[in-house]
Write a protein that holds these residues in place. Sequence first.
Motif, PDB file in Angstrom:
ATOM      1  N   ILE A 119       0.839  -1.197   0.000  1.00  0.00           N
ATOM      2  CA  ILE A 119       0.000   0.000   0.000  1.00  0.00           C
ATOM      3  C   ILE A 119       0.876   1.249   0.000  1.00  0.00           C
ATOM      4  O   ILE A 119       1.926   1.289   0.647  1.00  0.00           O
ATOM      5  CB  ILE A 119      -0.946  -0.010   1.229  1.00  0.00           C
ATOM      6  N   THR A 120       0.476   2.246  -0.791  1.00  0.00           N
ATOM      7  CA  THR A 120       1.104   3.570  -0.759  1.00  0.00           C
ATOM      8  C   THR A 120      -0.036   4.582  -0.701  1.00  0.00           C
ATOM      9  O   THR A 120      -1.212   4.218  -0.869  1.00  0.00           O
ATOM     10  CB  THR A 120       1.951   3.844  -2.022  1.00  0.00           C
ATOM     11  N   ALA A 121       0.311   5.819  -0.446  1.00  0.00           N
ATOM     12  CA  ALA A 121      -0.724   6.847  -0.405  1.00  0.00           C
ATOM     13  C   ALA A 121      -1.535   6.858  -1.702  1.00  0.00           C
ATOM     14  O   ALA A 121      -2.757   7.030  -1.697  1.00  0.00           O
ATOM     15  CB  ALA A 121      -0.086   8.228  -0.166  1.00  0.00           C
ATOM     16  N   GLU A 122      -0.839   6.611  -2.822  1.00  0.00           N
ATOM     17  CA  GLU A 122      -1.514   6.663  -4.127  1.00  0.00           C
ATOM     18  C   GLU A 122      -2.402   5.434  -4.354  1.00  0.00           C
ATOM     19  O   GLU A 122      -3.489   5.543  -4.915  1.00  0.00           O
ATOM     20  CB  GLU A 122      -0.477   6.731  -5.272  1.00  0.00           C
ATOM     21  N   GLU A 143      -7.374  -1.113  -0.733  1.00  0.00           N
ATOM     22  CA  GLU A 143      -8.503  -1.404   0.166  1.00  0.00           C
ATOM     23  C   GLU A 143      -9.615  -2.152  -0.581  1.00  0.00           C
ATOM     24  O   GLU A 143     -10.269  -3.028  -0.014  1.00  0.00           O
ATOM     25  CB  GLU A 143      -9.037  -0.101   0.771  1.00  0.00           C
ATOM     26  N   LYS A 144      -9.816  -1.771  -1.826  1.00  0.00           N
ATOM     27  CA  LYS A 144     -10.813  -2.469  -2.651  1.00  0.00           C
ATOM     28  C   LYS A 144     -10.428  -3.947  -2.775  1.00  0.00           C
ATOM     29  O   LYS A 144     -11.264  -4.847  -2.638  1.00  0.00           O
ATOM     30  CB  LYS A 144     -10.864  -1.809  -4.032  1.00  0.00           C
TER      31      LYS A 144
END
Lengths: 288, 288, 288, 288
Positions: free
Chosen positions: D146-149, D155-156
């Motif tokens: 996971i990254t901010a982008e 999450e999906k």
Amino acid sequence: MGNNENTWILTAQCPSCLGTVDVVTRFLAENSCYIVDIQSFDDRELNLFCIRVQFRPLNDEFNSDVFEQTFQARANKFDMTWSLTEPNHKTRVAIMVSKYDHCLNDLLYRYRTKALPINIAVIISNHPDLEALAEWHGIDYYHLPITAETKPQQEKRVLEVVQQYTCELVVLARYMQVLSADMCSKLSGKAINIHHSLLPGFKGAKPYHQAWDKGVKLVGATAHYVNDDLDEGPIITQGVQAVGHSHYPEDLVAKGQDIESQTLARAIKYHIEKRVFLFGSRTVVFAD
Amino acid sequence: MGNNENTWILTAQCPSCLGTVDVVTRFLAENSCYIVDIQSFDDRELNLFCIRVQFRPLNDEFNSDVFEQTFQARANKFDMTWSLTEPNHKTRVAIMVSKYDHCLNDLLYRYRTKALPINIAVIISNHPDLEALAEWHGIDYYHLPITAETKPQQEKRVLEVVQQYTCELVVLARYMQVLSADMCSKLSGKAINIHHSLLPGFKGAKPYHQAWDKGVKLVGATAHYVNDDLDEGPIITQGVQAVGHSHYPEDLVAKGQDIESQTLARAIKYHIEKRVFLFGSRTVVFAD
Amino acid sequence: MGNNENTWILTAQCPSCLGTVDVVTRFLAENSCYIVDIQSFDDRELNLFCIRVQFRPLNDEFNSDVFEQTFQARANKFDMTWSLTEPNHKTRVAIMVSKYDHCLNDLLYRYRTKALPINIAVIISNHPDLEALAEWHGIDYYHLPITAETKPQQEKRVLEVVQQYTCELVVLARYMQVLSADMCSKLSGKAINIHHSLLPGFKGAKPYHQAWDKGVKLVGATAHYVNDDLDEGPIITQGVQAVGHSHYPEDLVAKGQDIESQTLARAIKYHIEKRVFLFGSRTVVFAD
Amino acid sequence: MGNNENTWILTAQCPSCLGTVDVVTRFLAENSCYIVDIQSFDDRELNLFCIRVQFRPLNDEFNSDVFEQTFQARANKFDMTWSLTEPNHKTRVAIMVSKYDHCLNDLLYRYRTKALPINIAVIISNHPDLEALAEWHGIDYYHLPITAETKPQQEKRVLEVVQQYTCELVVLARYMQVLSADMCSKLSGKAINIHHSLLPGFKGAKPYHQAWDKGVKLVGATAHYVNDDLDEGPIITQGVQAVGHSHYPEDLVAKGQDIESQTLARAIKYHIEKRVFLFGSRTVVFAD
């Protein structure tokens, strides 16, 4: 508890069988009694059931006499022993002490602030020391000295005082005397003792000295009903605290006072709130 | 602890007399050793003194051999037994288990995450069940079955394995076998056992069943050194938890696993951090 | 503690550097003072050292004046602040209360039984309610009412009474008034307050209501030194207990009384036994 | 618990009114269902009722479909939401982790020894580190970085995996990522998080550092349902332990692992045994 003000308490006990809960809850529903709290237990070894219900009558014309007579007929079918406790009932208590006053002081505080809704009717001691404390609280104090020779007479006198003050419960708040088998038997289930160890460890005299001798890292206190075998009655609740190598027996005695006071007070609270049921040599205690 | 990284530990024990602290602290000051933590205890009954010091040499040329030789001369005057432990020393441990794996699993987790800075050199069991667990952690596993007849030989073999792996400590992580008096004697002070009761209450087999039978409201676990009387060795630490009427013996067994694991791990931590001193049948344990 | 009777206490604090322990222990050895207990701490962030030593002079001619003058010279080299406490010294205490009396009652009990070796010199309250309790214990009672308008004058009067009775410690035993910044400043480090929450959670008024509102499963109490920011002073000790969904705010208030009393008493014990050191906004508390 | 094997669990919730207990207990009696355990609660503020019953059908021909259909008609009159759980039902769980593995390790142990009767269907992590641990237990592992982008997509994907494995419960076992409001909302009431502080104290990141900074003497952990406000969801249970001045933040992190693991495991146990009811922002949790 706040939610439980003005609630009646119905407790019952009988052999386990289908319908033991229903006979209680249906009767309450039919009589417009609103159940605030209900807890039950079945012991698979003893095949024994008990239930505790707090309820609030929604009908202003609630009549406990009628309630009791009507319910008895239904309870009979289940061989059920039961009791009904009215709201704000204050159990009449006799406290027995020796010279140690930490438990007595704690109970007197909870009594005068109504934290513990009991009625301390009388204080009985084999020493005169704590009379001033009783007097300040306006409670009658009986100094009944005891020796090996006078033990039978003294115990007889104690029971007379308990009866005279119509006490429902006797609390041995560090009384420090070994009761006779006869006395134990007469008080069985009606008296609570506080022992300063985690029973059944360290029975008998000087348990803190025994604990120090063994080098234990935890000590505690046990509140239990008196039965015919001293230090062996059904346990109601226990408290514990950590100790270390730097605590000598006299330190344990001092440190133990808080745990003893709290454990005894908690046991009395459970008892007067009708949370405790005798199941053979053990107890069922419904959580608050 | 964070502050204690790269610190040496000096522990010492001797008869109580004036100067026991000074002989240690003066030596450290003279040798530019900075004291990070110091704790001492004097037992008034045994007239026995012990001290534990964590220190950090400020001088880069600190030489432990020189330290030891020089300190020995001073210690001799106080009849002092002492030991010096280097920073980040990892005690070599042999773990003995039976089929219950909760304590073993807990220790393996603390070992592989370095939460407990030990070196688990070998696992010994009288059953083959836990070999896969040992294997996944890359630890040698010895399945040494035992019967009443083969007990002497099995115990001899256990001691050989412990010696072969140069283990400094043996941990009985629910080994479930009664060690012979001879074995106990050989492991005295070098082995830690976890017993699933608040010793000396409920010694021997099936303590949770004994606890249920007595209707106690608290159960616990005791970590202690093995000595020649099983279940009676000096207590290092104890854990406790509340239980109630609804917990049958099998529930106590299940509930007790967390307390047993934590109590055992804590005892090992105290031991390897040199916090525990034997004072006759009791222990001194300096707090962390 | 038993072992610690008739022991002097030496406490000291200074910047961390080599020799801080040695300067104390060597001096004691040279003066034939036997160390019964020693504990030290170095804070790596503040680079600050503190030490507490209990000792017993072996020489009958021990003279504390001489001791103090001689030690001062050595302490100076380390920029050390220190103090010497004589055996059986009883700290003079002023207790401030409002109407809640559970903490006061608890302290009075420990005072009259000598469980807490303090000298309660005076009780100050903004209400007259607890005068009878003070009177029964033979303690002077000052009823100093307070309003928003009279706050400066009342606080001035409080400080005068504290000074008049030469109190070394002020205990806010559920005083229920927010002290002015000026008052806080004047009492800084010399007054202990009991707050009925696990600070810094639930600061300010009605913490049990806040706790109920959040649905927490644990509540507690915090004893801390007063400083210029109320509810933010350095924490000495905290107590905790489990609560559940059935406990309404008024139940939490009732249940919390034991924890509050014990936590406050424990903090006072630590303070008078010189176990507490101020390290910035935190405390060092040496275990007993 | 031993007594509760092969018992069905009926839980129900509705507005408080007369007969809420009776509608349940009468139905059970009429259908020859023996009540093993019953607990109820009425919240006076929310005027909300809930009940939990464990029962054992005495009739071999017990049919849960018939039971459900018949009971629904009665429940409707009380606007009651309810659910029936079959004996030995194993909740399907997805565990989300980051790199810290103490909670995961603890849950895996309880899972493989059946101490916690759950079915760990899948483990999801934003890091690859713990794959070997999952593999040894034969559990599928999804490494979803996971990254901010990529947060929305990640999450999906998480939700897809949870759905694909038909998980009823998501456990955030120190996942260390702030969930989006959308994700929180979708998991509301179906996900349990463990936060390493006594919420609402020390919300947000690095709570142990915050705790150290404040100098608290107790730290703890909070297991709570996820809702749309992170760290503010309804609390299920909390654990606590004592700490002292010698514990730096990294020590608190290490010490906290046991409490976090146990508190999370206890919350899951309460949840799968249907002991937890959502009452607004709070929970009702019936004791075991």
